[in-house]
Design a protein around this motif. Structure first.
Motif, mmCIF file in Angstrom:
data_model
loop_
_atom_site.group_PDB
_atom_site.id
_atom_site.type_symbol
_atom_site.label_atom_id
_atom_site.label_comp_id
_atom_site.label_asym_id
_atom_site.label_seq_id
_atom_site.Cartn_x
_atom_site.Cartn_y
_atom_site.Cartn_z
ATOM 1 N N ASP A 51 0.838 -1.202 0.000
ATOM 2 C CA ASP A 51 0.000 0.000 0.000
ATOM 3 C C ASP A 51 0.868 1.245 0.000
ATOM 4 N N ALA A 52 1.853 1.235 0.902
ATOM 5 C CA ALA A 52 2.722 2.403 1.029
ATOM 6 C C ALA A 52 3.528 2.628 -0.239
ATOM 7 N N GLU A 53 3.877 1.520 -0.919
ATOM 8 C CA GLU A 53 4.674 1.639 -2.132
ATOM 9 C C GLU A 53 3.804 1.822 -3.371
ATOM 10 N N GLY A 54 2.516 1.741 -3.182
ATOM 11 C CA GLY A 54 1.605 1.903 -4.311
ATOM 12 C C GLY A 54 1.604 0.705 -5.257
ATOM 13 N N VAL A 55 1.808 -0.485 -4.688
ATOM 14 C CA VAL A 55 1.803 -1.691 -5.526
ATOM 15 C C VAL A 55 0.484 -2.414 -5.312
ATOM 16 N N SER A 56 -0.145 -2.824 -6.396
ATOM 17 C CA SER A 56 -1.399 -3.553 -6.246
ATOM 18 C C SER A 56 -1.196 -5.015 -6.622
ATOM 19 N N GLU A 57 -2.162 -5.841 -6.246
ATOM 20 C CA GLU A 57 -2.080 -7.288 -6.464
ATOM 21 C C GLU A 57 -1.865 -7.610 -7.948
ATOM 22 N N GLY A 58 -0.859 -8.446 -8.217
ATOM 23 C CA GLY A 58 -0.626 -8.888 -9.585
ATOM 24 C C GLY A 58 0.139 -7.900 -10.440
ATOM 25 N N GLU A 59 0.491 -6.755 -9.869
ATOM 26 C CA GLU A 59 1.182 -5.742 -10.664
ATOM 27 C C GLU A 59 2.612 -6.179 -10.981
ATOM 28 N N ARG A 60 3.119 -5.727 -12.112
ATOM 29 C CA ARG A 60 4.505 -6.036 -12.462
ATOM 30 C C ARG A 60 5.418 -4.994 -11.838
ATOM 31 N N ILE A 61 6.450 -5.470 -11.165
ATOM 32 C CA ILE A 61 7.376 -4.523 -10.540
ATOM 33 C C ILE A 61 8.817 -4.883 -10.901
ATOM 34 N N ASP A 62 9.700 -3.895 -10.735
ATOM 35 C CA ASP A 62 11.134 -4.123 -10.847
ATOM 36 C C ASP A 62 11.723 -3.962 -9.454
ATOM 37 N N ILE A 63 12.761 -4.728 -9.175
ATOM 38 C CA ILE A 63 13.399 -4.644 -7.870
ATOM 39 C C ILE A 63 14.829 -4.174 -8.066
ATOM 40 N N GLU A 64 15.227 -3.170 -7.306
ATOM 41 C CA GLU A 64 16.547 -2.603 -7.500
ATOM 42 C C GLU A 64 17.318 -2.590 -6.189
ATOM 43 N N SER A 65 18.561 -3.052 -6.243
ATOM 44 C CA SER A 65 19.444 -2.922 -5.091
ATOM 45 C C SER A 65 20.660 -2.135 -5.556
ATOM 46 N N SER A 66 21.610 -1.926 -4.637
ATOM 47 C CA SER A 66 22.789 -1.158 -5.031
ATOM 48 C C SER A 66 23.599 -1.908 -6.084
ATOM 49 N N ARG A 67 23.329 -3.229 -6.232
ATOM 50 C CA ARG A 67 24.084 -4.014 -7.220
ATOM 51 C C ARG A 67 23.428 -4.049 -8.593
ATOM 52 N N GLY A 68 22.206 -3.626 -8.677
ATOM 53 C CA GLY A 68 21.558 -3.669 -9.979
ATOM 54 C C GLY A 68 20.062 -3.845 -9.856
ATOM 55 N N GLU A 69 19.473 -4.251 -10.970
ATOM 56 C CA GLU A 69 18.014 -4.317 -11.008
ATOM 57 C C GLU A 69 17.594 -5.623 -11.659
ATOM 58 N N ILE A 70 16.538 -6.245 -11.112
ATOM 59 C CA ILE A 70 15.923 -7.356 -11.828
ATOM 60 C C ILE A 70 14.516 -6.934 -12.184
ATOM 61 N N GLY A 71 14.100 -7.357 -13.370
ATOM 62 C CA GLY A 71 12.892 -6.760 -13.903
ATOM 63 C C GLY A 71 11.712 -7.676 -14.010
ATOM 64 N N SER A 72 10.558 -7.037 -13.944
ATOM 65 C CA SER A 72 9.305 -7.660 -14.299
ATOM 66 C C SER A 72 9.020 -8.955 -13.536
ATOM 67 N N VAL A 73 8.741 -8.782 -12.272
ATOM 68 C CA VAL A 73 8.155 -9.877 -11.510
ATOM 69 C C VAL A 73 6.783 -9.399 -11.060
ATOM 70 N N ARG A 74 5.905 -10.345 -10.763
ATOM 71 C CA ARG A 74 4.573 -9.953 -10.316
ATOM 72 C C ARG A 74 4.515 -9.958 -8.804
ATOM 73 N N ALA A 75 3.742 -9.022 -8.280
ATOM 74 C CA ALA A 75 3.657 -8.892 -6.831
ATOM 75 C C ALA A 75 2.389 -9.566 -6.326
ATOM 76 N N HIS A 76 2.545 -10.448 -5.330
ATOM 77 C CA HIS A 76 1.377 -10.984 -4.624
ATOM 78 C C HIS A 76 1.393 -10.386 -3.227
ATOM 79 N N LEU A 77 0.296 -9.769 -2.852
ATOM 80 C CA LEU A 77 0.247 -9.110 -1.557
ATOM 81 C C LEU A 77 -0.261 -10.107 -0.526
ATOM 82 N N THR A 78 0.545 -10.326 0.486
ATOM 83 C CA THR A 78 0.137 -11.274 1.526
ATOM 84 C C THR A 78 0.765 -10.887 2.850
ATOM 85 N N ASP A 79 0.033 -11.175 3.902
ATOM 86 C CA ASP A 79 0.576 -10.870 5.221
ATOM 87 C C ASP A 79 1.442 -11.991 5.768
#
Lengths: 412, 656, 278
Positions: free
Chosen positions: B574-602
């Motif tokens: 919610d805070a990051e503005g990601v919704s269920e099933g949305e495609r996101i990229d993940i970035e760390s100081s070493r680089g980025e991996i692209g296009s994974v889907r987000a499943h929201l779960t507690d």
């Protein structure tokens, strides 16, 4: 060969621009139908968006819709031949042809929809008859009823080509056509009986028996589908004839015929509305809660409750427009009425299939969406396009609208 | 003769037709035709039927050595009959045995490295070529540039170690596994008596999902309820292991070490416990910083809870504290492994001990080899070797560091410039960069301690150990170091585990590491989220993906319809503005991996992104190829001072 | 459970010889996936490059990951795996089993035998998928593509299970081919009463923790029968079981219920809560 091409070219160029565009589009759709149909038949249903979680898709909607709307044929025949409503005579040829094509393409879609078309005939050789006289599987009933009714429609259709200028001159054929027409009430009666039967089965019994699926199970299904077919089907028959008249820019059917059938349609839609309301009520209050679920959860899912609402709004609007004389006799409202009547019934079929499959079976699963692939669209729309082309051909070359010919003869 | 008139003709024709039809019907031909039509339309394939019999064998895929009974149909193995033993590793054996992409004979690289084009060659040619290369390196005084990388400790890796050592190199490395990490940190592999313990305290080790030796753990697990064994699981995200535990202690991401230190504090300072480990006095000095109150701030576990756990742990009769976060892909710092194992020694439990792999001992060496061996130092672990080490000739024994190491990209660059020999049954990512691939066998095709092989070897494949022995035989210098007649002879006397000595606290290294880890778990404004691996039990850290029946059982929130899924906490999403099933990229100081889907779960902690391991392989058969992304590309690459392996468990990331 | 008082049920005609059922203890299930792999191996599951295409893949045993994150927030969450195969429904009257899928088949490709197992004749099926639509447990799979076991994978095919054609529905039959195999062996050994032969399906045989139990529900002394009456027992999304006896009776008067023969056991309330749609 060149002759044929030239002939086709001339034939094509003899039409107005709009008709030419329509012909090109329709032929293109038929082309796609053939290409993707072959793909589906030879390489399987993997190319559709149906899945183990969503086993019934667009073609089933097509089947249900065609059977329901094609039901207008038996209704019209029933009123003409049994109740002797002679005013319906000018439209009967058109309705029988449409009814015939609807059932034909229901079978065509079914053949595409089953995974093993070469085993399609197992339905005749290994039917699932239950312990009693009634078939146990609704699909067995559908297969048999459709086949028999299809045969009846075929027989009903025979007089139509026999009335063609050339054939009519042969005395034997003339008499066959004449007497078949006289005996048509037998066929109409048998057709009505069979139609009632399979309307109930394919339209309703098909879903009503799925007792483990709260989204479908409701014994009332059986009863609301018959008026749906009678009301929506007659509206659809009117709509087809109306459009044919507009396209040909001629009065193909006398206005009284239109209004008579529209009144029948309007009354049937009232019965449909009432039975549908009872169906929704029983499902929402008895059968869905019996499965420990809530109606609004099931029908308010991925596709939303609006589909059910629209189904009712369309039907109510159609009832108002078709039953009140002041609306019915205004062309705008008449057109709106018959369109909404047919659409309302078509919508109820969409609701059944789309909602039915998208509802999750387990609480931890989401609702499922369904996006038909190009293969599904091509077969579906291509099938409909073929029907339109046949109808156009029949309207041009066969005495589809006897009223028109009477008229023409008078002019000459 | 009467002329046949029209009427007669019609009568005759009609009669002939009717007669013919009747005859045809009564001949049965239509029924035969229908029968044929029925059979033709009911086409189905029945596999060939053979004589059913059973063959006993032993699974060699972990130290459990489960006995298996293989159901055979003639000479085909059709089912692993397990009679309540063995785990999916054993069940998958048939899929490896009959894999459609098994290598049939030695392959020589043809074309650019990584292109996957090979020419089949004979064993003799392959071994002669490789031996020539080895001799060339030895003569050019490049003995220290020969290396060996193995997947895990077994007989063939012991042979490879011996071969590399006999050539005068210390560069024998193992991928980061539970065994290799604990051996580096503690000097031995912890053996836990899960059967008889009464209190289990796991620090992120998902022991019920295929961790360690799955079968013996699962067998022991059956009895835990009855025996009243208490199982406490400290882990950030909810896993099946945590769910099966009697108590789940949710800790903030990456803070398992500090929880262990907090418990150690209570045991040492408040309960006066002592450890017999060497260097304990020094270790104790920095425990002082980790009072339960302070640890509560770091881990999010209340001070009372820490004291309660410490109390229960110390009062249990045979408690065990288990280290090694993960299932098959293990990542724990040496500090954490030491701290957790220290708990065992603090309560002086009889349910945990250290043991070592015996190996095959040091080989006799030539003078040059001996000089080279003494003159060069080994790196501390595989990741350090990939990052800082040099090699010109490397043997890959079933390993896949290109995919599994966070330094996969560095390794790729180095493999391009080296002579690479892989020994494995299927071509994996690392083997793609080989000059030679030598096909090895699955355990069903080799002689085991239970007896003869179940089936005949596929193609020209040989046991990995046999391939190495055959290679050694071609190198004059080392031939003497391998006196065994063949691999089969060795199998009977495979090196067993032996007890390790007392463990030691390597205080200097641990102290600097703890400071570093403290920094890692602190807030980072640029990378506000924590990336933590979550393995699918059947996929593990990648090997499982080669098996189609594993693919069949991947759930819809791990990988479906061509997309890898990550799990994100609902509030965080919610805070990051990601919704269920949305495609996101993940970035760390070493680089980025692209296009994974987000499943929201507690089931995952706030601020955490959980990503499955093992996906994103380039090879490892078409079943694993190009499925999802490999999170190791962006995971933390800080090298552990003791294990020499990167500690990639926790990575600071942000998402788009 | 209330409805199961008369455990010893015989079919009106012909008599039910067996009433095979299963009990799966979720407290013991770690979700290792052994059952799923063993099932695929035993039943010659087709092999595709992209079998992670979840909606179209063919499996008999689906290891469903279930969490309670619908009802709870971190850290009050749990995770469990529920191995789900065909639940072998029998409808309201166990003496005259009426699974939802059997009556709908237009070509009698599926039937329920006198052992209570819902069978499927793969060569008879025309692929209309009506049974799939009627199944509340998503237990039936359709061969959307031609089933393939390419290359050497064919060597591991089990001779007791034939490969279905494209476009047919296939399903779990509790490995009834193993029963046939065992009975054939018994006959060969001179055994006369072949129905006395017991067997174990592949999934149950492969469970490392013994969480799965298989047996005859008609035999009150069998373990599965005992477990089915355990107070920890429940059935998948079959929430009618939780209602008072008279309410159950009333509801069963209104409509048929699936009444599956696979029982799950759990001591966790959250798993029971998750069986209910919210």
């Amino acid at each position: 060969m060149k002759k044929i091409i030239d002939y086709l070219k001339n034939e094509f160029n003899s039409y107005s621009r709009n008709i030419r565009i329509a012909l090109v589009v329709l032929c293109a759709l038929v082309g796609l139908f053939i290409i993707f149909g072959i793909q589906i038949l030879f390489w399987g249903l993997g190319y559709t968006d149906m899945s183990n979680l969503y086993p019934f898709g667009q073609w089933i909607i097509g089947d249900l819709g065609l059977v329901a709307l094609g039901g207008g044929a038996f209704t019209t025949g029933f009123f003409l031949y049994i109740f002797r409503v002679e005013k319906l005579e000018p439209i009967i040829n058109s309705t029988v042809l449409i009814g015939f094509m609807c059932y034909l393409f229901t079978l065509v879609f079914l053949v595409f929809d089953i995974g093993q078309p070469i085993r399609a005939w197992f339905g005749y050789t290994y039917p699932n008859w239950g312990p009693h006289l009634m078939p146990q599987s609704m699909l067995t009933e559908v297969v048999w009823c459709l086949t028999l009714y299809f045969c009846i429609l075929f027989i009903e259709l025979i007089p139509l080509p026999l009335k063609h200028k050339v054939l009519d001159k042969i005395p034997a054929l003339h008499y066959i056509g004449h007497y078949m027409h006289k005996l048509m009430w037998i066929m109409a009666a048998a057709g009505t009986f069979l139609s009632f039967f399979h309307q109930g089965s394919l339209g309703g019994g098909m879903w009503g028996v799925l007792y483990a699926k709260p989204v479908w199970f409701d014994p009332m299904y059986f009863f609301w589908v018959i008026p749906a077919a009678m009301g929506g089907g007659t509206s659809f028959m009117l709509l087809c004839a109306y459009i044919a008249g507009k396209v040909m820019k001629k009065e193909v059917v006398p206005i009284e015929t239109f209004h008579t059938l529209a009144r029948i349609s309007g009354v049937m839609l009232i019965i449909f509305l009432v039975t549908n309301a009872i169906h929704v009520y029983t499902q929402a209050t008895i059968y869905v809660p019996a499965a420990d679920r809530r109606y609004v959860d099931i029908f308010g899912g991925y596709y939303g409750l609006w589909m059910v609402v629209i189904e009712f709004l369309f039907t109510i609007a159609a009832i108002v427009f078709l039953n009140l004389k002041k609306f019915r006799e205004q062309e705008r409202f008449f057109l709106a009425g018959i369109s909404l009547g047919a659409l309302g019934v078509a919508m109820s079929k969409c609701t059944v299939v789309l909602h039915g499959s998208s509802v999750p079976n387990f609480p931890w699963r989401p609702f499922i969406g369904y996006n038909p692939t190009i293969q599904e669209w091509s077969v579906f729309l291509g099938g409909l396009a073929t029907m339109v082309l046949i109808y156009m051909w029949a309207a041009k070359y066969l005495p589809l609208f006897p009223h028109l010919h009477k008229h023409e003869n008078e002019e000459h | 003769m009467k002329k046949i008139d029209r009427k007669d003709f019609l009568t005759l024709t009609g009669g002939a037709v009717v007669g013919g039809l009747t005859g045809t019907v009564f001949s049965g031909a239509p029924f035969d035709a229908l029968q044929w039509l029925v059979e033709w339309t009911q086409d189905q394939h029945r596999p060939p039927v053979g004589r059913e019999h059973f063959i006993r064998t032993v699974c060699d895929q972990c130290r459990d050595r489960c006995e298996l009974s293989i159901r055979m149909s003639d000479d085909r193995a059709v089912m692993v009959q397990t009679s309540n033993t063995a785990c999916p590793l054993g069940q998958n054996a048939l899929q490896l045995l009959y894999h459609s992409e098994r290598i049939q004979q030695p392959l020589k690289r043809d074309g650019r490295k990584g292109s996957g084009r090979w020419t089949p060659v004979s064993w003799d040619q392959a071994l002669t070529d490789i031996a020539a290369k080895v001799r060339e390196k030895a003569q050019a005084n490049k003995r220290h540039l020969i290396a060996g990388i193995s997947r895990e400790y077994n007989l063939s890796s012991a042979l490879l170690d011996r071969l590399v050592a006999a050539l005068g190199s210390r560069n024998s490395y193992y991928e980061a596994t539970l065994e290799s990490l604990t051996t580096a940190a503690l000097g031995g592999v912890p053996q836990y008596d899960f059967e008889n313990t009464d209190y289990i305290l796991s620090f992120g080790a998902r022991i019920l999902e295929g961790w360690g030796q799955p079968n013996s753990i699962l067998k022991a697990f059956k009895g835990w309820k009855e025996r009243g064994t208490r199982f406490v699981m400290a882990e950030t995200n909810m896993s099946r292991t945590a769910s099966l535990a009697d108590e789940w202690v949710p800790v903030k991401p990456g803070t398992e070490l500090f929880l262990a230190l907090g418990i150690a504090y209570v045991l040492v300072r408040e309960k006066g416990r002592n450890s017999a480990g060497t260097g304990f006095a020094g270790w104790v000095t920095y425990i002082n910083d980790f009072t339960p109150e302070q640890v509560a701030g770091i881990t999010g576990v209340s001070a009372e809870k820490i004291r309660e756990i410490a109390d229960a742990f110390s009062r249990a009769a045979r408690p065990v504290a288990v280290c090694g976060r993960g299932i098959r892909g293990i990542s724990s710092s040496a500090a954490e492994i030491t701290a957790v194992y220290a708990l065992n020694s603090l309560v002086n439990t009889r349910a945990a001990s250290l043991s070592q792999f015996a190996g095959l001992g040091n080989p006799p060496m030539s003078q040059e080899a001996s000089q080279s061996y003494d003159a060069n130092e080994a790196k501390r672990g595989l990741d350090e070797f990939i990052k800082d080490g040099n090699f010109e000739l490397v043997f890959i024994n079933g390993a896949n560091p290109l995919h599994r190491s966070v330094y996969g990209e560095n390794l790729k660059a180095k493999l391009e410039n080296a002579f690479v020999v892989s020994v494995m049954p299927l071509v994996n990512d690392t083997a793609l960069y080989s000059d030679y691939i030598l096909p090895s066998l699955s355990f069903l095709e080799t002689r085991t301690s239970a007896g003869d092989a179940v089936t005949t070897p596929y193609g020209q494949s040989r046991p990995a150990g046999q391939a190495l022995l055959d290679l050694a035989a071609k190198i004059d210098e080392v031939r003497g170091a391998f006196p065994w007649g063949g691999f089969a002879e060795l199998v009977g006397n495979a090196p067993a585990m032996r007890p390790a000595g007392n463990f030691a606290f390597n205080n200097e290294a641990l102290k600097s590491q703890i400071t570093l880890l403290k920094k890692l778990i602190s807030e980072d404004r640029n990378y506000p989220l924590s990336l933590i691996p979550c393995e699918h039990p059947l996929v593990g850290d990648g090997d499982g993906l080669a098996f189609p029946y594993v693919l069949k059982n991947i759930d819809n929130y791990t990988y479906s319809l061509g997309k890898l899924w990550v799990l994100i906490n609902r509030q965080t999403a919610d805070a990051e503005g990601v919704s269920e099933g949305e495609r996101i990229d993940i970035e760390s100081s070493r680089g980025e991996i692209g296009s994974v889907r987000a499943h929201l779960t507690d089931t995952v902690a706030p601020g955490v992104v959980a990503i499955p391991l093992g996906f994103g392989q380039r090879a490892n058969t078409k079943y694993a190829e190009d499925k999802g992304v490999n999170p190791k590309e962006i995971m933390s690459a800080e090298i552990d001072p003791l294990t020499g392996c990167a500690d990639w468990w926790l990575t600071r990331v942000k998402i788009d | 459970m209330e409805h199961n008082e008369s455990a010893n049920i015989t079919r009106k005609a012909p008599a039910m010889r067996r009433r095979w059922g299963m009990a799966i203890d979720l407290d013991k299930c770690t979700g290792c996936g052994n059952c799923a792999i063993a099932c695929a191996q035993e039943n010659n599951m087709p092999i595709f490059k992209d079998d992670s295409d979840l909606p179209k893949r063919v499996t008999f045993l689906d290891l469903m990951k279930v969490t309670n994150d619908r009802d709870a927030q971190y850290p009050n969450v749990h995770v469990a795996y529920i191995p789900k195969m065909c639940q072998q429904c029998e409808g309201n009257d166990p003496s005259d089993p009426k699974p939802p899928c059997v009556s709908v088949c237009p070509v009698v490709a599926t039937d329920v035998g006198d052992d209570g197992v819902v069978s499927q004749v793969w060569s008879r099926c025309i692929g209309c998928r009506y049974c799939q639509s009627s199944c509340p447990y998503e237990a039936r799979a359709f061969n959307w593509w031609k089933p393939r076991n390419e290359g050497r994978f064919q060597e591991s095919l089990n001779p007791d299970v034939s490969i279905a054609s494209r476009g047919t529905v296939v399903k779990c039959t509790f490995c009834s081919h193993i029963w046939k195999r065992e009975r054939d062996k018994a006959v060969a050994n001179g055994e006369l009463d072949i129905n006395a032969v017991l067997y174990t399906p592949a999934c149950v045989a492969s469970c490392p923790t013994g969480a799965m139990v298989f047996g005859d529900l008609n035999d009150p002394n069998s373990e599965v029968s005992r477990l089915s009456r355990d107070r920890r027992a429940f059935r998948l999304v079959h929430t009618i079981d939780e209602k008072p006896a008279d309410e159950q009776k009333r509801l069963r008067g209104i409509k048929n219920y699936p009444n599956p023969k696979v029982y799950y056991l759990t001591s966790q309330q959250w798993i029971r809560d998750m069986q209910r749609f919210r």
